[in-house]
Design a protein around this motif. Structure first.
Motif, mmCIF file in Angstrom:
data_model
loop_
_atom_site.group_PDB
_atom_site.id
_atom_site.type_symbol
_atom_site.label_atom_id
_atom_site.label_comp_id
_atom_site.label_asym_id
_atom_site.label_seq_id
_atom_site.Cartn_x
_atom_site.Cartn_y
_atom_site.Cartn_z
ATOM 1 N N GLU A 153 -6.422 0.302 8.518
ATOM 2 C CA GLU A 153 -7.016 1.435 7.804
ATOM 3 C C GLU A 153 -7.401 1.014 6.373
ATOM 4 O OE1 GLU A 153 -8.521 4.863 8.457
ATOM 5 O OE2 GLU A 153 -6.971 4.440 9.920
ATOM 6 N N VAL A 154 -6.493 0.312 5.721
ATOM 7 C CA VAL A 154 -6.753 -0.115 4.333
ATOM 8 C C VAL A 154 -7.911 -1.119 4.299
ATOM 9 C CG1 VAL A 154 -5.774 -1.343 2.339
ATOM 10 C CG2 VAL A 154 -4.379 0.318 3.599
ATOM 11 N N ALA A 155 -7.902 -2.058 5.234
ATOM 12 C CA ALA A 155 -8.945 -3.091 5.245
ATOM 13 C C ALA A 155 -10.311 -2.465 5.522
ATOM 14 C CB ALA A 155 -8.621 -4.139 6.305
ATOM 15 N N ARG A 156 -10.354 -1.528 6.452
ATOM 16 C CA ARG A 156 -11.638 -0.872 6.747
ATOM 17 C C ARG A 156 -12.103 -0.045 5.550
ATOM 18 N NH1 ARG A 156 -12.989 4.245 7.688
ATOM 19 N NH2 ARG A 156 -14.969 4.625 8.738
ATOM 20 N N LEU B 235 -10.757 4.795 -16.045
ATOM 21 C CA LEU B 235 -9.420 5.308 -15.739
ATOM 22 C C LEU B 235 -9.491 6.342 -14.607
ATOM 23 C CD1 LEU B 235 -6.431 5.266 -16.522
ATOM 24 C CD2 LEU B 235 -6.935 6.905 -18.349
ATOM 25 N N GLU B 236 -10.510 7.165 -14.656
ATOM 26 C CA GLU B 236 -10.687 8.151 -13.575
ATOM 27 C C GLU B 236 -10.839 7.457 -12.227
ATOM 28 O OE1 GLU B 236 -10.013 11.176 -13.362
ATOM 29 O OE2 GLU B 236 -11.769 12.457 -13.566
ATOM 30 N N LEU B 237 -11.647 6.391 -12.238
ATOM 31 C CA LEU B 237 -11.870 5.677 -10.980
ATOM 32 C C LEU B 237 -10.614 4.922 -10.548
ATOM 33 C CD1 LEU B 237 -13.787 4.964 -8.723
ATOM 34 C CD2 LEU B 237 -14.685 3.107 -10.117
ATOM 35 N N GLU B 238 -9.865 4.397 -11.505
ATOM 36 C CA GLU B 238 -8.591 3.735 -11.155
ATOM 37 C C GLU B 238 -7.742 4.696 -10.324
ATOM 38 O OE1 GLU B 238 -6.904 0.788 -12.077
ATOM 39 O OE2 GLU B 238 -8.089 -0.070 -13.711
ATOM 40 N N GLY B 239 -7.651 5.944 -10.800
ATOM 41 C CA GLY B 239 -6.833 6.942 -10.092
ATOM 42 C C GLY B 239 -7.378 7.221 -8.704
ATOM 43 N N ALA B 240 -8.707 7.322 -8.593
ATOM 44 C CA ALA B 240 -9.315 7.652 -7.299
ATOM 45 C C ALA B 240 -9.113 6.520 -6.292
ATOM 46 C CB ALA B 240 -10.802 7.947 -7.485
ATOM 47 N N VAL B 241 -9.306 5.292 -6.736
ATOM 48 C CA VAL B 241 -9.185 4.151 -5.812
ATOM 49 C C VAL B 241 -7.735 3.978 -5.362
ATOM 50 C CG1 VAL B 241 -9.406 1.642 -5.624
ATOM 51 C CG2 VAL B 241 -11.194 2.964 -6.725
ATOM 52 N N ALA B 242 -6.817 4.062 -6.336
ATOM 53 C CA ALA B 242 -5.403 3.929 -5.974
ATOM 54 C C ALA B 242 -5.016 5.017 -4.971
ATOM 55 C CB ALA B 242 -4.533 4.029 -7.233
ATOM 56 N N LEU B 243 -5.531 6.219 -5.185
ATOM 57 C CA LEU B 243 -5.182 7.348 -4.310
ATOM 58 C C LEU B 243 -5.710 7.143 -2.890
ATOM 59 C CD1 LEU B 243 -4.104 10.271 -3.940
ATOM 60 C CD2 LEU B 243 -6.350 11.081 -4.699
ATOM 61 N N VAL B 244 -6.989 6.805 -2.760
ATOM 62 C CA VAL B 244 -7.543 6.720 -1.395
ATOM 63 C C VAL B 244 -6.945 5.532 -0.634
ATOM 64 C CG1 VAL B 244 -9.660 7.988 -1.891
ATOM 65 C CG2 VAL B 244 -9.685 5.500 -2.102
ATOM 66 N N MET B 245 -6.654 4.462 -1.320
ATOM 67 C CA MET B 245 -6.068 3.309 -0.616
ATOM 68 C C MET B 245 -4.611 3.588 -0.219
ATOM 69 S SD MET B 245 -8.354 1.141 -0.065
ATOM 70 C CE MET B 245 -10.062 1.209 -0.512
ATOM 71 N N ARG B 246 -3.898 4.297 -1.090
ATOM 72 C CA ARG B 246 -2.524 4.686 -0.720
ATOM 73 C C ARG B 246 -2.549 5.633 0.484
ATOM 74 N NH1 ARG B 246 1.246 5.876 1.360
ATOM 75 N NH2 ARG B 246 3.328 6.484 0.654
ATOM 76 N N LEU B 247 -3.543 6.505 0.508
ATOM 77 C CA LEU B 247 -3.686 7.432 1.632
ATOM 78 C C LEU B 247 -3.974 6.663 2.926
ATOM 79 C CD1 LEU B 247 -3.983 10.253 2.836
ATOM 80 C CD2 LEU B 247 -6.255 10.405 1.801
ATOM 81 N N CYS B 248 -4.786 5.632 2.827
ATOM 82 C CA CYS B 248 -5.059 4.807 4.013
ATOM 83 C C CYS B 248 -3.790 4.107 4.488
ATOM 84 C CB CYS B 248 -6.137 3.771 3.703
ATOM 85 S SG CYS B 248 -7.751 4.530 3.487
ATOM 86 N N ARG B 249 -2.979 3.683 3.544
ATOM 87 C CA ARG B 249 -1.693 3.067 3.909
ATOM 88 C C ARG B 249 -0.843 4.074 4.699
ATOM 89 N NH1 ARG B 249 1.008 -1.427 5.130
ATOM 90 N NH2 ARG B 249 3.095 -1.547 4.282
ATOM 91 N N ALA B 250 -0.848 5.314 4.242
ATOM 92 C CA ALA B 250 -0.071 6.347 4.956
ATOM 93 C C ALA B 250 -0.575 6.492 6.389
ATOM 94 C CB ALA B 250 -0.179 7.681 4.209
ATOM 95 N N LEU B 251 -1.878 6.446 6.573
ATOM 96 C CA LEU B 251 -2.425 6.539 7.937
ATOM 97 C C LEU B 251 -2.035 5.320 8.756
ATOM 98 C CD1 LEU B 251 -5.939 8.101 7.476
ATOM 99 C CD2 LEU B 251 -4.177 8.890 9.026
#
Ligand SMILES: Cc1cc2nc3c(=O)[nH]c(=O)nc-3n(C[C@H](O)[C@H](O)[C@H](O)COP(=O)(O)OP(=O)(O)OC[C@H]3O[C@@H](n4cnc5c(N)ncnc54)[C@H](O)[C@@H]3O)c2cc1C
Length: 547
Positions: free
Chosen positions: A128-131, A358-374
């Motif tokens: 999920e993270v790689a995709r 900084l805004e984008l840092e938060g967005a990228v960290a969030l979506v990749m962490r979410l992919c990890r959860a999946l």
């Protein structure tokens, strides 16, 4: 970047002026290597082993050729050929070759299928993270074609409810071959899938669907219409229709099992704000054939499996659009001089760029962490709860902030940013659709409120605050009310971003994020924040390292 490669026309004595103080094109870049927040998030979420392949992907997609194809695909929108020259019904949509090239590239890279095994189970981590890292890079170059790509991969989640139908479709959908032929999918080397839920009278409240489904023995006859059905040249569509026992999910192929063309009548294509390379149709089903997917009456439950994945992709794609806007802005400001000093060195511009970064840092960290959860959800109930709660919250926040973010980045380029060739106008027009489709903003908030009724999900609020390093309470009754939901959901998404940054980014970045967006509230505008000069430098070098 290979700016020296651009051939210059020799000056003649009739030239009126010299062109100077402009930035070279931002192209021939490695979209992965040049993006530290992405690299950190990939590493922190279990995909270290993918780094070399992601860099290869990033170099290819960041080439001047891919940028040019992205422009061509959007300058030449698809055309509907409802009839041929002699008046015979055709219902074909013609795309520009650049669009088809993107489809072929994304399918070859597995963006439509790499998270599934051959048995249509979730592929092992970090699929999920790689995709998502690839999807994020592809979105920077051409977003329209990602609509059928995301629908194809997500539809497979719903098809699991009907193994007999899945057995027909999955082997074709999983191939890495994009087959353009207008032919039954079972005769093709690969296939793509679309989705039709929204009807004229309502898209959010799909229970109001009026399209009917009548059993015919081998399948169902579908009669009715859809007000939005994107990627109309897909090989099959998941559609909702009213069967005798209630709203039901179906798979409607473009060809009937006997090989004749199925009864999908495209009425017209939408004239859209953005997303112009991609087609979105209005369609009528005039006794169209379809297979049932899941039980009669279980339509919403069945299709929700798909929607969770498309919602995640909306957030990833929005972050990708933001990334391209930011990279263009930082790049331009490094070259453009105003009042004798590069814009990049002007204190106020640095704060604007750093606040965007900084805004984008938060967005990228969030979506990749979410992919990890999946990636981990099947094995770990806490990760499943995270995915359930944070998917709508991330879609809400990231898709909502993208248009304003891209506008601010556009302004960093001044007038050049407002001009079509700069790519910023395309990114800007593209951004709002991710918030609107697959459940609009308020609908995402309602979904978070529903998820917060779960024990595990409520406890997550507290855990996220702890991980973010702030004191926060679980939402009380007032915070869980519909009227207050946007405040609660933004808070949740900000906490989740901060917690994700603590795990992936340097401490100073996470601290700045907490200070400006969690402990205190961020103003309406970018750059109105007090970020210390050292912090600014860290953010800008991470956003686009200077060679
Ligand atoms: C370019 C494009 C392509 C699309 N492609 C497809 C496709 O391929 N397949 C498909 O099925 N659909 C597609 N859609 C449709 C899209 O999913 C819907 O437009 C979307 O779900 C919203 O539905 P609606 O337009 O009917 O708005 P409505 O349902 O009328 O909602 C209008 C607004 O009201 C808000 N709202 C709804 N309920 C509440 C509530 N209880 N409280 C507060 N606010 C509420 C919503 O958030 C929204 O902002 C596409 C849309 C676009 C723009």
């Amino acid at each position: 970047m290979n700016s020296k490669a651009i051939p210059k026309t020799p000056r003649s004595r009739f030239d009126t002026h010299e062109v100077f103080n402009q930035s070279p094109p931002y192209e021939n870049v490695d979209l992965f290597e040049s993006d530290l927040p992405l690299r950190d998030a990939v590493n922190a979420n279990g995909a270290v082993g993918e780094v070399a392949a992601l860099s290869t992907f990033g170099r290819h997609w960041g080439s001047a050729e891919m940028f040019a194809l992205g422009r061509q695909a959007n300058e030449n929108p698809p055309k509907l050929h409802a009839f041929d020259a002699k008046g015979f019904r055709r219902d074909r949509v013609e795309f520009h070759p650049a669009y088809d090239r993107f489809m072929a590239e994304s399918v070859a890279a597995g963006l439509h299928a790499s998270t599934w095994t051959a048995a249509c189970r979730h592929a092992p981590p970090p699929s999920e993270v790689a995709r998502a890292a690839r999807f994020y890079m592809a979105a920077q170059i051409e977003t329209g074609h990602l609509c059928p790509i995301t629908m194809t991969r997500a539809a497979l989640a719903a098809l699991a409810a009907e193994p007999a139908v899945a057995a027909k479709v999955v082997p074709k959908a999983l191939t890495r071959s994009y087959d353009l032929a207008f032919a039954p999918f079972w005769e093709k080397s690969g296939m793509t899938l679309g989705m039709g839920m929204t009807e004229n009278q309502g898209g959010t409240d799909v229970r109001a669907n009026a399209t009917s489904a009548t059993p015919t023995g081998d399948g169902y006859s579908i009669v009715g219409s859809k007000w939005f059905m994107s990627a109309p040249m897909s090989d099959a569509f998941l559609v909702l229709a009213q069967a005798p026992s209630g709203l039901t999910c179906f798979l409607m192929p473009r060809f009937r099992p006997d090989g004749s063309v199925n009864a999908l009548r495209f009425q017209r294509l939408k004239d859209k704000l953005g997303n112009r390379s991609n087609a979105s149709s209005e369609v009528e089903f005039t006794d169209a054939f379809a297979w049932r997917v899941g039980e009669e009456g279980a339509g919403i439950r069945t299709i929700l499996h798909m929607v969770q994945l498309t919602r995640l992709d909306c957030a990833v794609a929005s972050a990708g659009l933001m990334r391209m806007a930011l990279a263009q802005a930082v790049h331009h400001c490094r070259y453009r001089t105003v009042f004798g000093k590069p814009l990049y060195d002007q204190p106020m511009m640095r704060t604007v760029l750093a606040d965007l970064a900084l805004e984008l840092e938060g967005a990228v960290a969030l979506v990749m962490r979410l992919c990890r959860a999946l990636d981990l959800a099947a094995e770990d109930p806490r990760e499943a709860a995270y995915a359930r709660l944070i998917t709508p919250a991330a879609k809400f926040l990231v898709c909502k902030i993208a248009p304003g973010f891209i506008f601010e980045a556009m302004e960093c380029l001044g007038g050049n940013g407002y001009v079509e060739e700069s790519i910023l106008p395309r990114l800007y027009r593209e951004a709002p659709v991710n918030a609107i489709w697959e459940g609009s903003g308020n609908v995402m908030c309602l979904d978070v409120l529903r998820a917060l009724k779960g024990e595990e999900e409520r406890a997550l609020f507290r855990t996220l605050a702890h991980d973010a390093g702030v004191a926060d309470r679980e939402p009380n009754e007032h915070a869980s009310s519909e009227a207050f939901a946007r405040v609660t959901v933004e808070r949740l998404a900000r906490l989740a971003s901060a917690a994700a940054l603590r795990a992936s980014a340097p401490q100073s970045v996470a601290d700045q994020f907490v200070r400006t967006r969690v402990a205190g509230s961020h103003g309406a505008l970018y750059g109105a924040q007090d970020i210390d000069p050292a912090g600014v430098e860290v953010l800008l070098q991470r956003a686009l390292p200077q060679g």
